[in-house]
Design a protein around this motif. Structure first.
Motif, PDB file in Angstrom:
ATOM      1  N   LEU A  95       0.755  -1.010   0.089  1.00  0.00           N
ATOM      2  CA  LEU A  95       0.016  -0.043   0.075  1.00  0.00           C
ATOM      3  C   LEU A  95       0.943   1.056   0.084  1.00  0.00           C
ATOM      4  N   LEU A  96       1.985   1.008   0.748  1.00  0.00           N
ATOM      5  CA  LEU A  96       2.667   2.634   0.983  1.00  0.00           C
ATOM      6  C   LEU A  96       3.327   2.610  -0.475  1.00  0.00           C
ATOM      7  N   VAL A  97       3.882   1.604  -1.289  1.00  0.00           N
ATOM      8  CA  VAL A  97       4.504   1.978  -2.495  1.00  0.00           C
ATOM      9  C   VAL A  97       3.319   2.346  -3.416  1.00  0.00           C
ATOM     10  N   LEU A  98       2.216   1.546  -3.459  1.00  0.00           N
ATOM     11  CA  LEU A  98       0.938   2.264  -3.927  1.00  0.00           C
ATOM     12  C   LEU A  98       0.488   3.681  -4.049  1.00  0.00           C
ATOM     13  N   VAL A  99       0.682   4.089  -2.984  1.00  0.00           N
ATOM     14  CA  VAL A  99       0.346   5.530  -2.379  1.00  0.00           C
ATOM     15  C   VAL A  99       1.380   6.586  -3.055  1.00  0.00           C
ATOM     16  N   PHE A 100       2.785   6.094  -3.115  1.00  0.00           N
ATOM     17  CA  PHE A 100       3.585   7.090  -3.865  1.00  0.00           C
ATOM     18  C   PHE A 100       3.351   7.059  -5.453  1.00  0.00           C
ATOM     19  N   VAL A 101       2.980   5.641  -5.738  1.00  0.00           N
ATOM     20  CA  VAL A 101       2.711   5.634  -7.218  1.00  0.00           C
ATOM     21  C   VAL A 101       1.692   6.392  -7.798  1.00  0.00           C
ATOM     22  N   VAL A 102       0.521   6.079  -6.955  1.00  0.00           N
ATOM     23  CA  VAL A 102      -0.719   7.166  -7.133  1.00  0.00           C
ATOM     24  C   VAL A 102      -0.224   8.593  -7.149  1.00  0.00           C
ATOM     25  N   VAL A 103       0.197   9.020  -6.074  1.00  0.00           N
ATOM     26  CA  VAL A 103       0.699  10.393  -6.030  1.00  0.00           C
ATOM     27  C   VAL A 103       1.740  10.967  -7.237  1.00  0.00           C
ATOM     28  N   TYR A 104       2.721  10.477  -7.180  1.00  0.00           N
ATOM     29  CA  TYR A 104       3.977  10.954  -7.847  1.00  0.00           C
ATOM     30  C   TYR A 104       3.904  10.394  -9.442  1.00  0.00           C
ATOM     31  N   ILE A 105       2.991   9.509  -9.707  1.00  0.00           N
ATOM     32  CA  ILE A 105       3.266   9.167 -11.213  1.00  0.00           C
ATOM     33  C   ILE A 105       1.908   9.237 -11.853  1.00  0.00           C
ATOM     34  N   ILE A 106       0.561   8.431 -10.948  1.00  0.00           N
ATOM     35  CA  ILE A 106      -0.537   8.503 -11.811  1.00  0.00           C
ATOM     36  C   ILE A 106      -1.248   9.797 -11.741  1.00  0.00           C
ATOM     37  N   GLY A 107      -1.040  10.473 -10.316  1.00  0.00           N
ATOM     38  CA  GLY A 107      -1.750  11.856 -10.258  1.00  0.00           C
ATOM     39  C   GLY A 107      -0.941  12.844 -11.224  1.00  0.00           C
ATOM     40  N   VAL A 108       0.125  12.602 -11.397  1.00  0.00           N
ATOM     41  CA  VAL A 108       0.942  13.674 -12.129  1.00  0.00           C
ATOM     42  C   VAL A 108       0.545  13.628 -13.613  1.00  0.00           C
ATOM     43  N   ALA A 109       0.191  12.233 -14.190  1.00  0.00           N
ATOM     44  CA  ALA A 109       0.080  11.725 -15.510  1.00  0.00           C
ATOM     45  C   ALA A 109      -1.333  12.248 -15.677  1.00  0.00           C
ATOM     46  N   ILE A 110      -2.191  12.341 -14.841  1.00  0.00           N
ATOM     47  CA  ILE A 110      -3.740  12.565 -15.039  1.00  0.00           C
ATOM     48  C   ILE A 110      -4.030  13.997 -14.556  1.00  0.00           C
ATOM     49  N   GLY A 111      -3.137  14.537 -13.903  1.00  0.00           N
ATOM     50  CA  GLY A 111      -3.287  16.061 -13.419  1.00  0.00           C
ATOM     51  C   GLY A 111      -4.150  16.123 -12.324  1.00  0.00           C
ATOM     52  N   ILE A 112      -4.173  15.150 -11.365  1.00  0.00           N
ATOM     53  CA  ILE A 112      -4.887  15.145 -10.183  1.00  0.00           C
ATOM     54  C   ILE A 112      -3.833  15.791  -9.111  1.00  0.00           C
ATOM     55  N   ARG A 113      -4.090  17.064  -8.256  1.00  0.00           N
ATOM     56  CA  ARG A 113      -3.090  17.339  -7.493  1.00  0.00           C
ATOM     57  C   ARG A 113      -3.592  16.998  -5.820  1.00  0.00           C
ATOM     58  N   ASN A 114      -4.824  17.079  -5.928  1.00  0.00           N
ATOM     59  CA  ASN A 114      -5.739  17.067  -4.724  1.00  0.00           C
ATOM     60  C   ASN A 114      -5.192  15.807  -3.932  1.00  0.00           C
ATOM     61  N   LYS A 115      -4.801  16.045  -2.755  1.00  0.00           N
ATOM     62  CA  LYS A 115      -3.980  14.945  -1.760  1.00  0.00           C
ATOM     63  C   LYS A 115      -5.288  13.867  -1.505  1.00  0.00           C
ATOM     64  N   MET A 116      -6.499  14.450  -0.939  1.00  0.00           N
ATOM     65  CA  MET A 116      -7.482  13.875  -0.521  1.00  0.00           C
ATOM     66  C   MET A 116      -8.072  12.670  -1.669  1.00  0.00           C
ATOM     67  N   MET A 117      -7.995  13.250  -2.770  1.00  0.00           N
ATOM     68  CA  MET A 117      -8.511  12.540  -3.992  1.00  0.00           C
ATOM     69  C   MET A 117      -7.615  11.396  -4.393  1.00  0.00           C
ATOM     70  N   LEU A 118      -6.149  11.840  -4.125  1.00  0.00           N
ATOM     71  CA  LEU A 118      -5.245  10.937  -4.443  1.00  0.00           C
ATOM     72  C   LEU A 118      -5.093   9.675  -3.289  1.00  0.00           C
ATOM     73  N   GLY A 119      -5.084  10.051  -2.181  1.00  0.00           N
ATOM     74  CA  GLY A 119      -5.259   9.151  -1.071  1.00  0.00           C
ATOM     75  C   GLY A 119      -6.593   8.234  -1.195  1.00  0.00           C
ATOM     76  N   PHE A 120      -7.747   8.674  -1.625  1.00  0.00           N
ATOM     77  CA  PHE A 120      -8.891   8.013  -1.847  1.00  0.00           C
ATOM     78  C   PHE A 120      -8.773   6.903  -2.964  1.00  0.00           C
ATOM     79  N   LEU A 121      -8.084   7.653  -4.071  1.00  0.00           N
ATOM     80  CA  LEU A 121      -7.840   6.662  -5.225  1.00  0.00           C
ATOM     81  C   LEU A 121      -6.825   5.697  -5.017  1.00  0.00           C
ATOM     82  N   SER A 122      -5.766   5.773  -3.963  1.00  0.00           N
ATOM     83  CA  SER A 122      -4.893   4.703  -3.532  1.00  0.00           C
ATOM     84  C   SER A 122      -5.812   3.569  -2.789  1.00  0.00           C
ATOM     85  N   LEU A 123      -6.458   3.960  -1.810  1.00  0.00           N
ATOM     86  CA  LEU A 123      -7.021   3.001  -1.126  1.00  0.00           C
ATOM     87  C   LEU A 123      -8.185   2.224  -2.082  1.00  0.00           C
ATOM     88  N   THR A 124      -8.697   2.895  -2.999  1.00  0.00           N
ATOM     89  CA  THR A 124      -9.815   2.164  -3.741  1.00  0.00           C
ATOM     90  C   THR A 124      -9.126   1.109  -4.807  1.00  0.00           C
TER      91      THR A 124
END
Lengths: 244, 238
Positions: A95-124
């Motif tokens: 999960l820890l790695v996935l959170v970083f992947v979502v925040v720094y890779i997927i989030g950047v790629a799809i243009g989402i910066r909102n931390k809450m949204m990224l956290g929510f996506l990681s858990l989902t």
């Protein structure tokens, strides 16, 4: 015999209480929880955020997990393969790695910066394959003879799921879903790494400020247990209930 | 309904049905007998279209059975399995109304009336709102017979409907079937119950090792022409 069993249960509890008191006694000369009481609103907000984030992630991961389940059961190899690859990747990622992947890779790629949204996506993302496993387990518990009857009478896909499969899946999935909710609640603590102010993050900030780590993490531990133990007991109770 | 099997074979790990020719036209109650593993259940499944043959043809009313006309054929037949195979989350009544309402598109009221009527004929009206696990094995099996009859089939195929039942429940189910035959329903059934075959069948097929060894009227049981049927009857104690 029943009395003897009860005595053993009481002894087991006493052993845990003894260990608990012993450890606390060893690590803390004087426990002081004042800083937590003074900042209780921050803790309550953190707890509320943890619960809110958990419920939202639970709902979304259940939906995504169900879609992945339908894809894995599909006769279309393309959909099946997509679902299986998704499951393998996510379940092989901490999960820890996935959170970083979502925040720094997927989030950047799809243009989402909102931390809450990224956290929510990681858990989902993280929990959805586990939800799929729960659905698969329930699906497999349906006797193959029922599929033979459905084939014989010519049930279409919608009729199969609507009238036969889903009604029978509801009872067996509930304990698994509750266990996964418990997993999500614990998983939210990882979101502190991206500075989402859930209960773990809030407690860490307060402990850092006052240097009272034992009290802080002790209370945090208790909060998690107060939430997860009843859920775990409920799941066990429901799994003992007889199916149809 | 004319059902004709021509040179039909079916294999799994080994050959279970071996080049069978069979004509079921003109009989009301056909019994398929034979020892366990002789291929009789497979033959029944081939006749119902649940399985398709590896070789040979199944001809129904002069048309060869294939995937395109299978649904139409299965609309006109009923099937009763070894286990009752009722849907466990539905009551006995709902097991029948579901088929009538959702599959056969009967109006709700009509479906319910018909289902109650069928269950009543099989003496299950007082049990109709119970789920299968809350009734006896015999009652559940009778409900599955009612479900098979719900679509007004021309022929009902039964695959050892009493295999999972004790002697009392077996009698209960077989008595119901006898009652239905008297009402004009046609049956093809696989069974081990020789006394029932004698009482019920007008044509008997004896199978061994995937082949039909003897076939004919119930007289073949009194005057077996082959050693294998003779042995089988001796082993069955009749």
């Amino acid at each position: 015999m029943k009395k003897f069993k009860l005595v053993q249960i009481v002894l087991a509890f006493l052993l845990y209480i003894f260990l608990f008191v012993f450890i606390i006694n060893e690590v803390a000369d004087v426990l002081d929880f004042t800083f937590l009481i003074e900042n209780k609103s921050m803790l309550i907000n953190g707890a509320m955020l943890t619960i809110g984030m958990s419920i939202a992630s639970f709902i979304s991961s259940t939906i995504v997990g169900f879609i992945i389940f339908l894809m894995t059961e599909s006769k279309i190899v393309f959909l099946k393969t997509i679902a299986n690859i998704y499951k393998e990747i996510i379940m092989g990622t901490p999960l820890l790695v996935l959170v970083f992947v979502v925040v720094y890779i997927i989030g950047v790629a799809i243009g989402i910066r909102n931390k809450m949204m990224l956290g929510f996506l990681s858990l989902t993302f993280y929990m959805s394959p586990y939800m799929t496993n729960v659905f698969e387990g329930a699906y497999k518990s349906i006797d193959s003879s029922q599929f033979m009857v459905m084939d014989f009478y010519g049930f279409n896909l919608y009729q199969r799921y609507r009238y036969i499969i889903l009604p029978q899946m509801i009872r067996p999935i509930i304990p698994g879903l509750i266990n996964n909710l418990s997993g999500i609640i614990k998983g939210t603590s990882i979101l502190s790494t991206i500075a989402i102010s859930e209960i773990f993050y809030a407690t860490s900030i307060l402990s850092n400020k006052s240097y009272r780590y034992i009290e802080g993490y002790f209370v945090l531990w208790m909060v998690y247990l107060i939430i997860t133990i009843p859920l775990s007991r409920l799941a066990k109770y429901l799994s003992r209930q007889e199916n149809y | 309904m004319k059902i004709y099997l021509k040179e039909v074979s079916k294999s799994y790990d080994k050959k279970v049905i071996d080049n069978i020719d069979l004509n079921l036209e003109g009989y009301d109650a056909v019994a398929i007998i034979g020892k366990s593993g002789c291929g009789k259940s497979t033959l029944l499944r081939l006749m119902t279209g649940i399985e398709m043959p590896d070789k040979g043809r199944i001809i129904v009313n002069d048309k060869e059975l294939n995937k395109s006309n299978l649904i139409e054929y299965q609309d006109n037949i009923g099937i009763v399995f070894q286990k009752h195979n009722l849907f466990p989350h539905l009551t006995l009544l709902q097991n029948i109304t579901l088929i009538l309402e959702k599959i056969k598109k009967l109006p709700k009221k009509e479906a319910k009336e018909k289902a109650i009527n069928l269950l009543d004929n099989l003496h299950l009206k007082d049990q109709m709102n119970k789920r299968p696990r809350f009734v006896s094995g015999g009652q559940a099996q009778r409900a599955s017979i009612a479900r098979a009859l719900a679509t007004d089939p021309e022929v009902v195929f039964m695959d050892e409907p009493t295999a999972a039942l004790d002697p009392i429940l077996t009698k209960e189910v077989l008595d119901s079937v006898i009652g239905l035959r008297n009402l004009g329903t046609k049956f093809v059934f696989v069974t081990h119950e020789i006394y029932f075959v004698r009482k019920f069948a007008d044509y008997i097929i004896f199978m061994d090792e995937g082949k039909i060894v003897e076939q004919g009227t119930p007289n073949i049981l009194d005057n077996p022409q082959t050693k294998r049927l003779q042995l089988f009857l001796e082993n069955e104690g009749r």
